[in-house]
Design a protein around this motif. Structure first.
Motif, PDB file in Angstrom:
ATOM      1  N   VAL A  63      11.163 -23.337   4.550  1.00 39.56           N
ATOM      2  CA  VAL A  63      10.245 -24.314   4.930  1.00 39.56           C
ATOM      3  C   VAL A  63       8.998 -24.167   3.819  1.00 39.56           C
ATOM      4  N   LEU A  64       8.963 -25.520   3.091  1.00 40.71           N
ATOM      5  CA  LEU A  64       7.754 -25.591   2.039  1.00 40.71           C
ATOM      6  C   LEU A  64       6.030 -25.679   2.675  1.00 40.71           C
ATOM      7  N   THR A  65       6.023 -24.566   3.121  1.00 41.93           N
ATOM      8  CA  THR A  65       4.661 -24.536   3.621  1.00 41.93           C
ATOM      9  C   THR A  65       3.513 -24.823   2.841  1.00 41.93           C
ATOM     10  N   PRO A  66       2.358 -25.198   3.296  1.00 41.57           N
ATOM     11  CA  PRO A  66       1.229 -25.569   2.192  1.00 41.57           C
ATOM     12  C   PRO A  66       0.946 -24.406   1.282  1.00 41.57           C
ATOM     13  N   ASP A 332      -6.394 -15.481   8.258  1.00 39.41           N
ATOM     14  CA  ASP A 332      -5.816 -16.905   8.708  1.00 39.41           C
ATOM     15  C   ASP A 332      -4.164 -16.505   9.341  1.00 39.41           C
ATOM     16  N   PRO A 333      -3.887 -16.825  10.694  1.00 37.21           N
ATOM     17  CA  PRO A 333      -2.623 -16.488  10.934  1.00 37.21           C
ATOM     18  C   PRO A 333      -1.496 -17.488  10.367  1.00 37.21           C
ATOM     19  N   TRP A 334      -2.024 -18.655   9.451  1.00 31.07           N
ATOM     20  CA  TRP A 334      -1.144 -19.593   9.041  1.00 31.07           C
ATOM     21  C   TRP A 334      -0.888 -19.345   7.532  1.00 31.07           C
ATOM     22  N   ASP A 335      -1.477 -18.362   7.113  1.00 31.23           N
ATOM     23  CA  ASP A 335      -1.282 -18.116   5.494  1.00 31.23           C
ATOM     24  C   ASP A 335      -0.042 -17.055   5.185  1.00 31.23           C
ATOM     25  N   PHE A 336       1.082 -18.057   5.294  1.00 30.31           N
ATOM     26  CA  PHE A 336       2.379 -17.302   5.064  1.00 30.31           C
ATOM     27  C   PHE A 336       3.235 -18.137   4.100  1.00 30.31           C
ATOM     28  N   GLY A 337       4.414 -17.566   3.538  1.00 28.31           N
ATOM     29  CA  GLY A 337       5.015 -18.364   2.630  1.00 28.31           C
ATOM     30  C   GLY A 337       6.141 -19.199   3.212  1.00 28.31           C
ATOM     31  N   ALA A 338       7.311 -19.598   2.427  1.00 23.02           N
ATOM     32  CA  ALA A 338       8.157 -20.759   2.968  1.00 23.02           C
ATOM     33  C   ALA A 338       9.167 -20.424   3.742  1.00 23.02           C
ATOM     34  N   ALA A 356       7.991 -15.739  10.074  1.00 27.60           N
ATOM     35  CA  ALA A 356       7.778 -15.977   8.588  1.00 27.60           C
ATOM     36  C   ALA A 356       8.134 -14.592   7.728  1.00 27.60           C
ATOM     37  N   GLY A 357       8.944 -14.821   6.815  1.00 27.42           N
ATOM     38  CA  GLY A 357       9.380 -13.828   5.955  1.00 27.42           C
ATOM     39  C   GLY A 357      10.695 -13.846   5.493  1.00 27.42           C
ATOM     40  N   GLY A 358      11.150 -13.004   4.495  1.00 30.92           N
ATOM     41  CA  GLY A 358      12.538 -13.215   3.820  1.00 30.92           C
ATOM     42  C   GLY A 358      13.465 -12.283   4.556  1.00 30.92           C
ATOM     43  N   ASP A 359      13.666 -11.230   3.816  1.00 29.50           N
ATOM     44  CA  ASP A 359      14.726 -10.326   4.445  1.00 29.50           C
ATOM     45  C   ASP A 359      13.996  -9.215   5.460  1.00 29.50           C
ATOM     46  N   ARG A 360      12.894  -9.387   5.468  1.00 31.95           N
ATOM     47  CA  ARG A 360      12.082  -8.598   6.591  1.00 31.95           C
ATOM     48  C   ARG A 360      10.744  -9.057   7.054  1.00 31.95           C
ATOM     49  N   PRO A 361      10.586  -9.323   8.222  1.00 27.96           N
ATOM     50  CA  PRO A 361       9.534 -10.155   8.909  1.00 27.96           C
ATOM     51  C   PRO A 361       8.104  -9.714   8.253  1.00 27.96           C
ATOM     52  N   GLU A 362       7.319 -10.849   7.958  1.00 26.07           N
ATOM     53  CA  GLU A 362       6.139 -10.603   7.614  1.00 26.07           C
ATOM     54  C   GLU A 362       5.158 -11.148   8.641  1.00 26.07           C
ATOM     55  N   MET A 363       5.220 -12.083   9.246  1.00 20.63           N
ATOM     56  CA  MET A 363       4.558 -12.758  10.359  1.00 20.63           C
ATOM     57  C   MET A 363       5.376 -13.137  11.378  1.00 20.63           C
ATOM     58  N   MET A 364       4.831 -12.864  12.681  1.00 22.27           N
ATOM     59  CA  MET A 364       5.634 -13.186  13.957  1.00 22.27           C
ATOM     60  C   MET A 364       4.203 -13.973  14.946  1.00 22.27           C
ATOM     61  N   LEU A 365       4.619 -15.162  15.420  1.00 20.72           N
ATOM     62  CA  LEU A 365       3.685 -15.872  15.915  1.00 20.72           C
ATOM     63  C   LEU A 365       4.564 -16.055  17.706  1.00 20.72           C
ATOM     64  N   PHE A 366       3.921 -15.717  18.713  1.00 16.80           N
ATOM     65  CA  PHE A 366       4.636 -15.859  19.713  1.00 16.80           C
ATOM     66  C   PHE A 366       4.118 -16.971  20.593  1.00 16.80           C
ATOM     67  N   ASP A 367       4.824 -17.880  21.056  1.00 13.96           N
ATOM     68  CA  ASP A 367       4.504 -18.681  22.183  1.00 13.96           C
ATOM     69  C   ASP A 367       4.916 -18.286  23.255  1.00 13.96           C
ATOM     70  N   LEU A 386       6.119 -28.824  11.571  1.00 14.70           N
ATOM     71  CA  LEU A 386       5.516 -28.160  12.629  1.00 14.70           C
ATOM     72  C   LEU A 386       4.527 -27.139  12.144  1.00 14.70           C
ATOM     73  N   VAL A 387       5.231 -26.601  10.922  1.00 14.49           N
ATOM     74  CA  VAL A 387       4.498 -25.513  10.312  1.00 14.49           C
ATOM     75  C   VAL A 387       3.171 -25.869   9.590  1.00 14.49           C
ATOM     76  N   ILE A 388       3.495 -27.124   8.844  1.00 15.33           N
ATOM     77  CA  ILE A 388       2.426 -27.787   7.985  1.00 15.33           C
ATOM     78  C   ILE A 388       1.463 -28.073   8.748  1.00 15.33           C
TER      79      ILE A 388
END
Length: 477
Positions: A63-66, A332-338, A356-367, A386-388
């Motif tokens: 996902v192309l995040t900001p 910033d919890p929304w400062d992650f990649g694509a 968020a993250g590639g082959d290894r999680p970088e960020m997890m946001l729990f709803d 949703l992400v943007i």
């Protein structure tokens, strides 16, 4: 002797292939993982950097995040480096170095180092946002980095002053990857050597030079170069331009809409071939005046023939109306990649965590209360929006990057996080915490001995606290 690699947060930013990132507008892959069964409670202190957890979050959607489109950058790991011969004849290099090197500083934080430079006699310092975004020190109302100055000897060589000086954060500009600091100096201290901003804007073909502290070199390493190109990022990047030219209809409209939605950012390319540690260092014209700030290099080693710099115009804007009081830097919890992917952890058919993250999680946001509308999760386009637009309604988030952890809590379940816990090591014991007051101000204080990075007790709603603890037990399998 094998040199110690620099920490990942302070490597020179790398720019991966834009075509692959923008192609995510029209293509994506999604996958699911089987729900984890709860296991018995293990020892109280545990690490999330394990192969088992990484394997639970693979094959994310792109996902192309900001952040991904704004910088198209990711910190890059250590890689082999072979110096290339530079046959350009230096033009006044000794004079430029002698004037500019004493104004170039080492910017050091808890996790690593970068470069910076003084722009006023009383100690204003410019560096990159990505140099200071992880590992700043904090007190109750402001954040700070550690700065080392240097002295030019009679032999024309710089010597590091081992005495560190604190530099308070005055302004942070993540859009342009810039930050403004001010040195703490005693009253009556002697004026500092500083760089002046060039009166003439840089142009392609102009002779220039960079000074910085590259990991593959030495402190205050000087490299002559030329201005290669100037344009707006990401609009003028070749791969993005070519992608737009070879697409049409809906695909082209999607590319245009994404680019149009990003802040315009003026950048400059040079032939400098900067290295990790050069980030935040100055680009100088033949008179020693500032024309840019080093911030990135190409992501592919085969294309590593030039360096990206923030344009002089953006530096001028940063120095307009300099704040008098320092500020506190809150992660910033929304400062992650694509790469992102929603996951159903408990197998009830509802998505519980955005990873968020590639082959290894970088960020997890729990709803935890599953109140993010399912209609926003139906396609890559919907997930992108949703992400943007930050519509994933999380109550707890965890940042796994860096040497420690950062956790975010919406303690009141009010739709915005109001508590951030941090540690600089692989431990669940928090070292510091940021709290948000009713008036929106953030303050910082050391964490208590009982503060844990992840714990349901931080949430005011018992049902959500219990659910978080259930997820944590499942993850500790």
């Amino acid at each position: 002797m094998t040199p110690m690699p620099p920490p990942p947060h302070f490597l020179l930013r790398r720019l991966p292939a834009i075509a692959l990132a923008v192609a995510a507008i029209v293509a994506g892959c999604r996958s699911s993982a089987p729900p984890a069964e709860p296991r018995p409670e293990p020892e109280p202190d545990w690490s999330l950097r394990s192969a088992e957890i990484a394997e639970a979050f693979i094959n994310p959607t792109i996902v192309l995040t900001p952040k991904a489109l704004r910088r198209i950058v990711t910190p890059d790991g250590p890689r082999g480096w072979t110096p290339d011969a530079n046959l350009e004849r230096p033009r006044g290099g000794i004079e430029v170095y002698s004037a500019a090197a004493p104004a170039t500083v080492v910017v050091r934080t808890i996790n690593g180092h970068g470069s910076g430079f003084v722009v006023s006699a009383d100690g204003l310092i410019v560096t990159n946002h990505h140099v200071i975004e992880s590992g700043l020190g904090n007190d109750a109302t402001s954040s700070f980095a550690t700065v080392h100055l240097g002295r030019l000897g009679s032999d024309g060589i710089m010597t590091l002053d081992p005495s560190a000086v604190r530099a308070r954060l005055l302004r942070d500009d993540p859009e342009n990857d810039l930050a403004l600091l001010r040195l703490e100096r005693p009253a009556g201290a002697a004026p500092l050597t500083f760089l002046k901003l060039a009166q003439t804007a840089p142009r392609p073909g102009m002779d220039c030079a960079i000074i910085g502290h590259p990991a593959s070199g030495m402190l205050w390493t000087y490299r002559p170069c030329e201005v290669s190109s100037i344009g707006d990022f990401p609009r003028d990047m070749v791969e993005l331009v070519m992608l737009r030219l070879r697409t049409s209809g809906v695909q082209q409209s999607q590319v245009d809409a994404l680019v149009a939605g990003q802040p315009k950012r003026r950048i400059m390319l040079t032939s400098a071939q900067a290295n990790p540690g050069d980030s935040g260092g100055p680009v100088l014209d033949r008179t020693g005046a500032l024309i840019g700030v080093t911030f990135a290099g190409p992501g592919e080693v085969s294309e590593d023939k030039f360096t990206y710099h923030v344009h002089l115009d953006e530096v001028r804007q940063l120095l307009t109306n300099v704040p008098k009081a320092p500020i506190i830097f809150v992660p910033d919890p929304w400062d992650f990649g694509a790469t992102v992917e929603p996951r159903d952890l408990d197998g009830d058919g509802r998505m519980d965590v955005l990873v968020a993250g590639g082959d290894r999680p970088e960020m997890m946001l729990f709803d935890l209360d599953n109140d993010t509308p399912a209609s926003l999760l139906g396609s890559p386009d919907q997930l992108r929006a949703l992400v943007i637009e930050r519509k994933w309604d999380f109550e707890v988030a965890l940042d796994l990057r860096g040497s420690g952890y950062v956790s975010f809590y919406d303690t009141q379940n009010a739709g915005a996080h109001d508590l951030v816990l941090v540690t600089d090591q692989d431990s669940m014991a928090a070292k510091g915490k940021f709290t948000k007051a009713a008036d929106g101000r953030w303050t910082y204080q050391p964490a208590s001995a009982t503060d844990r990075i992840l714990a349901g007790s931080h949430l005011k709603t018992p049902r959500l606290a219990q659910r978080l603890d259930q997820f944590l037990r499942a993850m500790r399998r």
